[in-house]
Enzyme design. Structure first.
Site: not given
Length: 187
Positions: A121, A152-153
């Site tokens: 992130y 997004c995984h």
């Protein structure tokens, strides 16, 4: 990844949708005249009804079930991805359901984190010029209207944790296993 056209964010005409079986359960795909606008997990029963209601309200247009035309290529590519023969999606995307920082983060994710890799992130926040915005990146992942296609995984915690996932952690594990990032989950 596809580019959106400048100008109005609302689609013109109708939105086509269908449900496609996948290795992680049924996926709802929806496309506007500009491109694929939405991918939703667990698309059956009441979940499907709620998703269709939210999409109709968000887009302000008629939703029509269809598997041809604008959905033919996204369907083909989703199937190829789950068959293990596609590693990079090349479909036009309609980004109208996401704006601002979230759009910037998701576009960087789509363009800069290839199949079989992960990014933290905080690293994704750094890439978009906001190094202290790791939590905001997490919120952007949660707002992703195009999961799987905009991967997004592939976003994980910097300490090696898997992080959260709107489709459920088991779904995230299966997607990462499909891409060879994690060992296949035990059942």
């Amino acid at each position: 990844m596809g580019q959106e056209k400048p100008g109005a964010e609302r689609p013109v005409g109708r939105v086509e949708w269908t449900v496609v079986p996948s290795g992680i359960g049924p996926l709802l795909l929806a496309a506007t005249d500009r491109g694929l606008v939405s991918v939703n997990f667990h698309a059956d029963g009441r979940v499907l009804e709620r998703v269709l209601e939210r999409l109709a309200a968000a887009l302000g247009v008629e939703l029509v079930r269809c598997e041809t035309g604008r959905l033919a290529e996204p369907i083909r590519q989703i199937r190829a991805y789950f068959d293990g023969t596609l590693q990079s999606f090349d479909v036009k995307l309609d980004w109208s359901l996401v704006t601002g920082f979230n759009r910037q983060v998701l576009r960087e994710l789509a363009d800069g984190v290839p199949y079989g890799t992960v990014v933290a992130y905080g690293e994704l926040a750094r890439r978009v010029g906001q190094p202290s915005a790791a939590q905001a990146v997490g919120a952007a992942m949660g707002s992703n209207p195009l999961p799987v296609v905009v991967p997004c995984h592939r976003v994980v915690e910097s300490d090696g944790g898997i992080g959260g996932f709107g489709g459920g952690l088991e779904t995230k594990r299966k997607l990462l296993a499909l891409e060879g990032v994690l060992p296949e989950p035990l059942f």
